[in-house]
Design a protein around this motif. Structure first.
Motif, PDB file in Angstrom:
ATOM      1  N   VAL A 138       0.819  -1.211   0.000  1.00  0.00           N
ATOM      2  CA  VAL A 138       0.000   0.000   0.000  1.00  0.00           C
ATOM      3  C   VAL A 138       0.856   1.265   0.000  1.00  0.00           C
ATOM      4  O   VAL A 138       0.358   2.356  -0.309  1.00  0.00           O
ATOM      5  N   ALA A 139       2.138   1.145   0.288  1.00  0.00           N
ATOM      6  CA  ALA A 139       3.021   2.316   0.231  1.00  0.00           C
ATOM      7  C   ALA A 139       3.040   2.931  -1.157  1.00  0.00           C
ATOM      8  O   ALA A 139       3.303   4.132  -1.308  1.00  0.00           O
ATOM      9  N   ALA A 140       2.757   2.121  -2.178  1.00  0.00           N
ATOM     10  CA  ALA A 140       2.713   2.638  -3.556  1.00  0.00           C
ATOM     11  C   ALA A 140       1.604   3.667  -3.755  1.00  0.00           C
ATOM     12  O   ALA A 140       1.616   4.412  -4.751  1.00  0.00           O
ATOM     13  N   GLN A 141       0.660   3.741  -2.818  1.00  0.00           N
ATOM     14  CA  GLN A 141      -0.432   4.709  -2.924  1.00  0.00           C
ATOM     15  C   GLN A 141      -0.021   6.104  -2.437  1.00  0.00           C
ATOM     16  O   GLN A 141      -0.845   7.014  -2.407  1.00  0.00           O
ATOM     17  N   GLY A 142       1.251   6.276  -2.066  1.00  0.00           N
ATOM     18  CA  GLY A 142       1.720   7.580  -1.615  1.00  0.00           C
ATOM     19  C   GLY A 142       1.239   7.946  -0.229  1.00  0.00           C
ATOM     20  O   GLY A 142       0.882   9.095   0.034  1.00  0.00           O
ATOM     21  N   VAL A 143       1.254   6.971   0.689  1.00  0.00           N
ATOM     22  CA  VAL A 143       0.712   7.181   2.026  1.00  0.00           C
ATOM     23  C   VAL A 143       1.779   7.506   3.071  1.00  0.00           C
ATOM     24  O   VAL A 143       1.466   7.683   4.245  1.00  0.00           O
ATOM     25  N   SER A 144       3.050   7.573   2.661  1.00  0.00           N
ATOM     26  CA  SER A 144       4.130   7.836   3.604  1.00  0.00           C
ATOM     27  C   SER A 144       4.993   8.978   3.105  1.00  0.00           C
ATOM     28  O   SER A 144       5.076   9.250   1.906  1.00  0.00           O
ATOM     29  N   ASP A 151      -1.005  -4.845  -1.908  1.00  0.00           N
ATOM     30  CA  ASP A 151      -1.680  -3.573  -1.634  1.00  0.00           C
ATOM     31  C   ASP A 151      -3.076  -3.871  -1.092  1.00  0.00           C
ATOM     32  O   ASP A 151      -3.904  -4.455  -1.789  1.00  0.00           O
ATOM     33  N   ILE A 152      -3.344  -3.477   0.149  1.00  0.00           N
ATOM     34  CA  ILE A 152      -4.617  -3.846   0.781  1.00  0.00           C
ATOM     35  C   ILE A 152      -5.817  -3.164   0.143  1.00  0.00           C
ATOM     36  O   ILE A 152      -6.956  -3.546   0.427  1.00  0.00           O
ATOM     37  N   ALA A 212      -3.474  -8.579   2.229  1.00  0.00           N
ATOM     38  CA  ALA A 212      -2.066  -8.273   2.467  1.00  0.00           C
ATOM     39  C   ALA A 212      -1.195  -9.513   2.363  1.00  0.00           C
ATOM     40  O   ALA A 212      -0.116  -9.484   1.751  1.00  0.00           O
ATOM     41  N   MET A 213      -1.662 -10.625   2.931  1.00  0.00           N
ATOM     42  CA  MET A 213      -0.853 -11.846   2.988  1.00  0.00           C
ATOM     43  C   MET A 213      -1.700 -13.064   2.679  1.00  0.00           C
ATOM     44  O   MET A 213      -2.919 -13.071   2.914  1.00  0.00           O
ATOM     45  N   SER A 214      -1.041 -14.078   2.193  1.00  0.00           N
ATOM     46  CA  SER A 214      -1.685 -15.384   2.102  1.00  0.00           C
ATOM     47  C   SER A 214      -1.781 -15.983   3.494  1.00  0.00           C
ATOM     48  O   SER A 214      -1.148 -15.501   4.445  1.00  0.00           O
ATOM     49  N   ARG A 273      -5.581 -10.090   6.091  1.00  0.00           N
ATOM     50  CA  ARG A 273      -6.113  -9.266   5.010  1.00  0.00           C
ATOM     51  C   ARG A 273      -5.679  -7.809   5.116  1.00  0.00           C
ATOM     52  O   ARG A 273      -5.403  -7.162   4.101  1.00  0.00           O
ATOM     53  N   LEU A 274      -5.596  -7.283   6.329  1.00  0.00           N
ATOM     54  CA  LEU A 274      -5.378  -5.854   6.507  1.00  0.00           C
ATOM     55  C   LEU A 274      -4.042  -5.496   7.142  1.00  0.00           C
ATOM     56  O   LEU A 274      -3.698  -4.314   7.218  1.00  0.00           O
ATOM     57  N   GLY A 275      -3.287  -6.471   7.616  1.00  0.00           N
ATOM     58  CA  GLY A 275      -2.077  -6.182   8.373  1.00  0.00           C
ATOM     59  C   GLY A 275      -0.819  -6.163   7.530  1.00  0.00           C
ATOM     60  O   GLY A 275      -0.796  -5.676   6.401  1.00  0.00           O
ATOM     61  N   GLY A 276       0.236  -6.684   8.087  1.00  0.00           N
ATOM     62  CA  GLY A 276       1.532  -6.746   7.431  1.00  0.00           C
ATOM     63  C   GLY A 276       2.391  -7.749   8.161  1.00  0.00           C
ATOM     64  O   GLY A 276       2.041  -8.210   9.254  1.00  0.00           O
ATOM     65  N   ARG A 277       3.521  -8.088   7.571  1.00  0.00           N
ATOM     66  CA  ARG A 277       4.347  -9.135   8.178  1.00  0.00           C
ATOM     67  C   ARG A 277       4.873  -8.721   9.549  1.00  0.00           C
ATOM     68  O   ARG A 277       4.848  -9.508  10.495  1.00  0.00           O
ATOM     69  N   GLU A 278       5.379  -7.495   9.663  1.00  0.00           N
ATOM     70  CA  GLU A 278       5.901  -7.074  10.972  1.00  0.00           C
ATOM     71  C   GLU A 278       4.774  -6.889  11.975  1.00  0.00           C
ATOM     72  O   GLU A 278       4.967  -7.099  13.185  1.00  0.00           O
ATOM     73  N   ILE A 279       3.594  -6.515  11.500  1.00  0.00           N
ATOM     74  CA  ILE A 279       2.439  -6.358  12.388  1.00  0.00           C
ATOM     75  C   ILE A 279       1.984  -7.721  12.906  1.00  0.00           C
ATOM     76  O   ILE A 279       1.739  -7.897  14.106  1.00  0.00           O
TER      77      ILE A 279
END
Length: 338
Positions: A77-83, A128-129, A134-136, A225-231
Motif C-alpha cells: 500500500v506504500a505505492a499509494q503515496g501514504v508515507s 496492496d490492501i 495483504a498476505m496469504s 487481510r489488513l495487516g503486514g508481516r511485521e504487524i
C-alpha cells in the motif's frame, strides 16, 4: 509455543489464555502493605510491582531478562503515496538498527534490554490492501511464528516494536475493522505526511475496509487481510508471551493495532499487557481506550521501533526496585500506622 502451523493451531493458542499467579499477587500485595510508606503512596508503582509479580509467578519480581524485538516489513500500500518516505528506508533503517545507530538502540541500552532486529522478507512487500489481501494464509502464519519465536519462558518482560514504511495505513485499517468507526477517525499523519497524503491514506483505508470487511470474520482473517508481516509478527510475539505468562510492555499505535483484532474478540487478551506510552498518532488515544489500558507516560512520541516502551521500562524498573529494596516496618523498626 513458537510456531503456528495452521489457522486451527493459531485459534487453539488464542483460545488458551493462561491466568496470572494469584498466590504471587496476594503475597506481593501483602509485602506492599508492610513496606515503610503509607498505603498507596507510591501510586501506580505499587500496581506495576504487583502486576509483574502475578505474571512472573513470584512475590518479588525481577527485571534481569528484559527483551526487545523490532520486526520490519514492507507494504504494498506504500505505492499509494501514504508515507513521507520511500519504501527503501525500511531496509536502510534495519541496517541502522544493526549498526547500533537508531533511537531504539540507545533507549534499549538505557533500560537494559537485549535487542533483537528481525526483518521479514523486505524484498517481498505485502500486497496492496486496497486491491488484495495483504498476505496469504501461509505468509501470515509464518509472520506470526517469527514473532512467537522471540519469546522464551524465562523472560522477565518483553516489548516489541516495528519498522515498515507505510505501516500506519494498515494499522488504521486494523483498528477500524476491529472496533468500528470511520477511516478518518483512525487515520493520522504517521511519518509526518502533508494534507494530500493524509487524504490518500484515508481513502486507502476506506477502500481496504470496503474490500475486505465482509471477509474479516476472525482475528486471523483481519490480520492477514489488513495487516503486514511485521504487524503479524508483533501479534504472534504478544500472543506467545501470554502463553508463557511473560508480561508485555506495549509500544505505540502500530504495536497496539497489531493486537486489536485479538483484543476485540477477547477483551481479556490484554491482561498480561501494560501500555508503555500514548503516542501522538491520532488514533492511539482511542485505541488505548478500546483496549482498556492506561499508558504509563505521554511524551508526544511517535517514532515506533519500541522506543516508547523502552522509556516506560525505566518506570517498571523503578516499581520493582522499590518493591524489592525497601525495608518493611518490622525490618526498619518503624511504627506502622494505626
Amino acid at each position: 509455543m513458537n510456531r503456528f502451523t495452521s489457522i486451527a493451531d493459531f485459534n487453539a493458542a488464542f483460545g488458551n489464555m493462561p491466568q496470572p499467579d494469584f498466590a504471587a499477587i496476594e503475597a506481593a500485595s501483602a509485602r506492599q502493605a508492610e513496606l515503610t510508606k503509607p498505603a498507596g503512596s507510591l501510586g501506580r508503582l505499587e500496581e506495576i510491582a504487583i502486576f509483574m509479580a502475578g505474571w512472573q509467578g513470584r512475590p518479588r519480581p525481577k527485571l534481569e531478562r528484559l527483551k526487545a524485538a523490532v520486526f520490519a516489513g514492507n507494504h504494498g500500500v506504500a505505492a499509494q503515496g501514504v508515507s513521507a518516505f520511500p519504501i527503501e528506508v525500511t531496509a536502510q533503517m534495519v541496517a541502522n538498527f544493526r549498526a547500533g545507530g537508531a533511537a531504539i538502540n540507545a533507549l534499549a541500552g538505557a533500560c537494559g534490554a537485549e535487542l533483537a532486529v528481525v526483518p521479514i522478507d523486505l524484498d517481498r512487500p505485502t500486497e496492496d490492501i486496497t486491491s488484495d489481501a495483504a498476505m496469504s494464509e501461509a505468509d501470515c502464519l509464518e509472520a506470526l511464528s517469527i514473532g512467537a519465536s522471540v519469546v522464551k519462558p524465562d523472560m522477565d518482560l518483553l516489548f516489541v516494536g516495528e519498522m515498515g514504511i507505510g505501516n500506519t495505513t494498515p494499522a488504521s485499517a486494523l483498528c477500524a475493522q476491529s472496533y468500528g468507526g470511520s477511516a478518518s477517525s483512525w487515520t493520522g499523519r504517521g511519518s509526518g505526511v502533508d494534507d494530500a497524503a493524509l487524504a490518500r491514506k484515508t481513502q486507502a483505508v476506506e477502500q481496504a475496509l470496503a474490500l475486505h470487511g465482509p471477509h474479516c470474520d476472525s482475528p486471523f482473517e483481519i490480520l492477514r487481510r489488513l495487516g503486514g508481516r511485521e504487524i503479524a509478527a508483533m501479534a504472534g510475539a504478544i500472543l506467545a508471551a501470554r502463553l508463557e505468562r511473560v508480561p508485555v510492555l506495549l509500544d505505540g499505535f502500530i504495536c497496539c493495532a497489531a493486537i486489536a483484532p485479538l483484543a476485540a474478540a477477547l477483551p481479556q487478551f490484554t491482561d498480561h499487557c501494560i501500555a508503555g506510552h500514548c503516542s501522538s498518532e491520532a488514533g492511539h488515544v482511542r485505541l488505548l481506550e478500546a483496549l482498556g489500558l492506561d499508558p504509563l507516560i505521554q511524551l508526544n512520541m511517535r517514532l515506533g521501533e519500541g522506543t516508547g516502551a523502552a522509556v516506560a521500562a525505566q518506570i517498571v524498573r523503578s516499581a520493582i526496585a522499590a518493591h524489592e529494596s525497601m525495608a518493611t516496618f518490622a525490618e526498619a523498626v518503624v511504627a506502622q500506622p494505626s
